[in-house]
Design a protein around this motif. Structure first.
Motif, PDB file in Angstrom:
ATOM      1  N   GLU A 124       5.897  16.896  -5.837  1.00  0.00           N
ATOM      2  CA  GLU A 124       4.624  17.137  -5.418  1.00  0.00           C
ATOM      3  C   GLU A 124       3.896  15.638  -6.018  1.00  0.00           C
ATOM      4  N   LEU A 125       4.111  15.213  -7.193  1.00  0.00           N
ATOM      5  CA  LEU A 125       3.615  14.043  -7.732  1.00  0.00           C
ATOM      6  C   LEU A 125       3.611  13.009  -6.448  1.00  0.00           C
ATOM      7  N   LEU A 126       4.851  12.721  -6.039  1.00  0.00           N
ATOM      8  CA  LEU A 126       5.291  11.636  -5.200  1.00  0.00           C
ATOM      9  C   LEU A 126       4.245  11.995  -3.797  1.00  0.00           C
ATOM     10  N   GLY A 127       4.161  13.289  -3.337  1.00  0.00           N
ATOM     11  CA  GLY A 127       3.141  13.376  -2.179  1.00  0.00           C
ATOM     12  C   GLY A 127       1.694  12.969  -2.554  1.00  0.00           C
ATOM     13  N   GLY A 128       1.233  13.722  -3.749  1.00  0.00           N
ATOM     14  CA  GLY A 128      -0.123  13.316  -4.193  1.00  0.00           C
ATOM     15  C   GLY A 128      -0.692  12.173  -4.300  1.00  0.00           C
ATOM     16  N   PHE A 129       0.240  11.226  -4.808  1.00  0.00           N
ATOM     17  CA  PHE A 129       0.086   9.788  -5.152  1.00  0.00           C
ATOM     18  C   PHE A 129       0.009   9.176  -3.683  1.00  0.00           C
ATOM     19  N   ALA A 130       1.164   9.429  -3.010  1.00  0.00           N
ATOM     20  CA  ALA A 130       1.077   8.839  -1.559  1.00  0.00           C
ATOM     21  C   ALA A 130      -0.140   9.039  -0.875  1.00  0.00           C
ATOM     22  N   TYR A 131      -0.549  10.286  -0.766  1.00  0.00           N
ATOM     23  CA  TYR A 131      -1.781  10.747   0.000  1.00  0.00           C
ATOM     24  C   TYR A 131      -3.112  10.235  -0.504  1.00  0.00           C
ATOM     25  N   VAL A 132      -3.171  10.125  -1.739  1.00  0.00           N
ATOM     26  CA  VAL A 132      -4.380   9.618  -2.498  1.00  0.00           C
ATOM     27  C   VAL A 132      -4.418   7.951  -1.970  1.00  0.00           C
ATOM     28  N   GLY A 133      -3.223   7.258  -2.167  1.00  0.00           N
ATOM     29  CA  GLY A 133      -3.227   5.919  -1.562  1.00  0.00           C
ATOM     30  C   GLY A 133      -3.361   5.730  -0.247  1.00  0.00           C
ATOM     31  N   ALA A 134      -2.715   6.529   0.709  1.00  0.00           N
ATOM     32  CA  ALA A 134      -2.761   6.351   2.006  1.00  0.00           C
ATOM     33  C   ALA A 134      -4.318   6.591   2.604  1.00  0.00           C
ATOM     34  N   LEU A 135      -4.998   7.651   1.715  1.00  0.00           N
ATOM     35  CA  LEU A 135      -6.376   7.784   2.301  1.00  0.00           C
ATOM     36  C   LEU A 135      -7.389   6.663   1.816  1.00  0.00           C
ATOM     37  N   ALA A 136      -7.134   6.217   0.713  1.00  0.00           N
ATOM     38  CA  ALA A 136      -8.015   5.104   0.263  1.00  0.00           C
ATOM     39  C   ALA A 136      -7.761   3.853   1.164  1.00  0.00           C
ATOM     40  N   THR A 137      -6.411   3.527   1.439  1.00  0.00           N
ATOM     41  CA  THR A 137      -6.125   2.352   2.370  1.00  0.00           C
ATOM     42  C   THR A 137      -6.734   2.758   3.701  1.00  0.00           C
ATOM     43  N   MET A 138      -6.690   3.852   4.400  1.00  0.00           N
ATOM     44  CA  MET A 138      -7.496   3.922   5.477  1.00  0.00           C
ATOM     45  C   MET A 138      -9.107   3.914   5.421  1.00  0.00           C
ATOM     46  N   GLY A 139      -9.469   4.156   4.232  1.00  0.00           N
ATOM     47  CA  GLY A 139     -11.041   3.904   4.001  1.00  0.00           C
ATOM     48  C   GLY A 139     -11.337   2.552   3.815  1.00  0.00           C
TER      49      GLY A 139
ATOM     50  N   ALA B 101      -2.388   4.194  -6.888  1.00  0.00           N
ATOM     51  CA  ALA B 101      -1.534   5.356  -6.371  1.00  0.00           C
ATOM     52  C   ALA B 101      -0.291   4.746  -5.892  1.00  0.00           C
ATOM     53  N   TYR B 102      -0.241   3.659  -5.304  1.00  0.00           N
ATOM     54  CA  TYR B 102       0.846   3.130  -4.806  1.00  0.00           C
ATOM     55  C   TYR B 102       2.010   2.891  -5.878  1.00  0.00           C
ATOM     56  N   GLY B 103       1.322   2.227  -6.890  1.00  0.00           N
ATOM     57  CA  GLY B 103       2.465   1.878  -8.100  1.00  0.00           C
ATOM     58  C   GLY B 103       2.932   3.252  -8.838  1.00  0.00           C
ATOM     59  N   SER B 104       1.781   4.259  -8.705  1.00  0.00           N
ATOM     60  CA  SER B 104       2.621   5.671  -9.448  1.00  0.00           C
ATOM     61  C   SER B 104       3.272   6.068  -8.614  1.00  0.00           C
ATOM     62  N   SER B 105       3.220   6.156  -7.079  1.00  0.00           N
ATOM     63  CA  SER B 105       4.146   6.815  -6.272  1.00  0.00           C
ATOM     64  C   SER B 105       5.592   6.331  -6.258  1.00  0.00           C
ATOM     65  N   VAL B 106       5.367   4.794  -6.699  1.00  0.00           N
ATOM     66  CA  VAL B 106       6.904   4.064  -6.759  1.00  0.00           C
ATOM     67  C   VAL B 106       7.576   4.421  -8.051  1.00  0.00           C
ATOM     68  N   VAL B 107       6.813   4.673  -9.220  1.00  0.00           N
ATOM     69  CA  VAL B 107       7.631   5.416 -10.373  1.00  0.00           C
ATOM     70  C   VAL B 107       8.115   6.552  -9.981  1.00  0.00           C
ATOM     71  N   VAL B 108       7.565   7.333  -9.452  1.00  0.00           N
ATOM     72  CA  VAL B 108       8.124   8.729  -9.192  1.00  0.00           C
ATOM     73  C   VAL B 108       9.263   8.583  -8.176  1.00  0.00           C
ATOM     74  N   TYR B 109       9.097   7.773  -7.277  1.00  0.00           N
ATOM     75  CA  TYR B 109      10.020   7.403  -6.136  1.00  0.00           C
ATOM     76  C   TYR B 109      11.488   6.879  -6.893  1.00  0.00           C
ATOM     77  N   ASP B 110      11.029   6.033  -7.659  1.00  0.00           N
ATOM     78  CA  ASP B 110      12.540   5.183  -8.310  1.00  0.00           C
ATOM     79  C   ASP B 110      13.216   6.384  -9.015  1.00  0.00           C
ATOM     80  N   SER B 111      12.485   7.289  -9.780  1.00  0.00           N
ATOM     81  CA  SER B 111      12.954   8.029 -10.569  1.00  0.00           C
ATOM     82  C   SER B 111      14.128   9.211  -9.950  1.00  0.00           C
ATOM     83  N   PHE B 112      13.783   9.256  -8.415  1.00  0.00           N
ATOM     84  CA  PHE B 112      14.589  10.056  -7.720  1.00  0.00           C
ATOM     85  C   PHE B 112      15.984   9.435  -7.771  1.00  0.00           C
TER      86      PHE B 112
END
Length: 477
Positions: A128-143, A165-176
């Protein structure tokens, strides 16, 4: 009552792990588009002219916009006290605005990433955290598509949000990684993810190069083409994130605090215990400091390469994009080359040699001629050779000097430090630009980080550090 942990995962068979691994790879494919398209190529060279347009409108209203933009550096030099943009009441040179934005973004990562690790570790809701950070980052990038005219502040805010959001998502991603692979699989799984990330970022950048080169035939002006390219990075990120969210699974965690705030506090206490424990391993700490110093230089050079090409060398975006494309694909093979050298000459010597190359690169950057495309390509090729290998071999060395059974904690600390370490380098570039308005001087200032990192690494007795951590010293280190 304690918050219940996520449901226990029953199936950890090799087939189930491979399914998750394939999903995990795709997130590197997805998020690499942000780093290559936004950070490495388009945003810096685009945001600086937007800031210059705002400064023109404020300080030189009688000069036609096109003429002001083309002769901005001359006008600012002839009119001391003019040619600045306002950022929270401070006068900032337009050339320094992107560096300031990058500095703020990295500083916020230093503050925020431990909180991300806290929520991921204590709640177990990694997917859930991965998805949340990824989509916040993606939406800001589209903006970033809406950054035009004099909207430099909008561009700065959107980038800060997206980068955090990118850095936060990578922290969660790496922890998998430790959860989806056995110890025997881990090197191969990690390497595949890294390689696929290079390919994903490179593929979108290649598509954006086609759009940028053909923008006139498509009826687009240059600014619109760049804005579409930046928006495409957000769309790419959002689209391919669907796959890892469908395949990755949460794991059960022990009972934890009842509130998110208490969970954060618990994780900070654990981080404090890990930091305190580092005092028992002074040589591990010395290596970590050495890595953070020279990696700061690496990240800062890469993050400012496009702006350097645009502002100091006056190269157009076509050259910048093709150079970054070359770096994407050559870096993969460069890492393999440095890995082979490490087997022949030792990992430490190879990393020290790569730092010598980095030092030569930033010194040579001072003398690259304006408009010299071939010289810039040669410099980019040299960066590509040492880029991936420097980081990959450094991570390999770090894995040797940490105690068994505590790998996740120590690599989490490395990840947090890695994402935050570029703060000092970005600040150094910002100060150099503010004082000199020269990207050449700003880039060559990175020599301090490579020389200091070289000295600290050379002073690290790796065999003793490995033995102190309870590990067996490899035949060649």
């Amino acid at each position: 009552m304690p918050v219940p942990a996520p449901p226990a995962v029953q199936d950890d068979s090799p087939a189930a792990r491979r399914r998750e691994q394939r999903g995990w790879y795709l997130y590197d494919w997805a998020n690499s588009a942000f780093y290559t398209t936004i950070i490495s190529v388009f945003l810096g060279p685009y945001l600086i002219p937007v800031a210059k347009a705002a400064a023109c409108a404020k300080d030189f209203p009688s000069v036609p916009a096109a003429a002001c933009s083309a002769g901005f550096d001359r006008l600012a030099g002839e009119n001391p006290g003019l040619g600045y943009v306002d950022v929270l009441g401070a006068d900032i040179r337009p050339a320094a605005f992107f560096g300031l934005t990058l500095t703020v973004a990295v500083f916020l990562q230093i503050v925020f990433l431990p909180v991300v690790g806290a929520l991921a570790d204590h709640t177990g809701r990694k997917r859930e955290l991965l998805g949340g950070f990824a989509y916040v980052g993606a939406l800001a990038t589209m903006g970033l598509f809406f950054v035009e005219g004099d909207r430099y502040l909008l561009g700065g805010v959107l980038f800060v949000v997206a980068n955090l959001a990118y850095g936060s998502s990578v922290v969660v991603y790496d922890s998998f990684l430790p959860q989806i692979s056995s110890p025997e699989e881990r090197d191969a799984v990690s390497s595949r993810g890294w390689a696929i990330g290079y390919l994903g970022g490179g593929l979108l950048l290649a598509l954006n190069l086609v759009l940028y080169l053909r923008h006139e035939s498509l009826g687009l002006d240059e600014g619109m083409a760049v804005r579409i390219c930046m928006m495409s990075a957000g769309l790419w990120w959002a689209t391919f994130t669907v796959v890892p969210l469908l395949r990755l699974r949460n794991r059960p965690v022990p009972a934890h605090e009842t509130t998110a705030l208490a969970s954060v506090g618990g994780s900070f206490r654990q981080l404090g215990r890990t930091l305190a424990e580092l005092r028992r391993y002074p040589l591990t700490l010395l290596f970590l400091v050495a890595y953070l110093v020279y990696n700061d230089g690496v990240q800062t050079v890469i993050g400012n390469s496009a702006a350097f090409a645009s502002e100091a060398l006056k190269l157009d975006k076509t050259v910048q994009i093709t150079a970054i494309l070359m770096v994407q694909f050559v870096a993969f093979f460069g890492a393999l080359l440095l890995g082979r050298l490490a087997r022949s000459y030792g990992t430490k010597r190879t990393v020290l040699g790569s730092l010598v190359v980095w030092t030569v690169i930033v010194v040579v950057a001072m003398f690259v001629q304006e408009g010299a495309q071939l010289q810039f390509y040669l410099m980019a090729f040299a960066i590509a050779i040492v880029l991936g290998g420097t980081q990959a071999l450094s991570r390999s060395l770090f894995s040797q000097v940490i105690p068994k059974g505590r790998e996740a904690e120590y690599f989490s600390l490395l990840q947090i430090s890695d994402k935050g370490s570029a703060f000092i380098g970005s600040l150094t570039v910002t100060i150099a630009l503010q004082l000199t308005n020269s990207y050449r001087i700003a880039i060559v200032s990175m020599i301090v980080f490579f020389v200091a990192g070289f000295v600290l690494l050379a002073l690290t007795n790796l065999p003793r550090a490995i033995r102190a951590a309870g590990n067996e010293v490899p035949e060649r280190i």
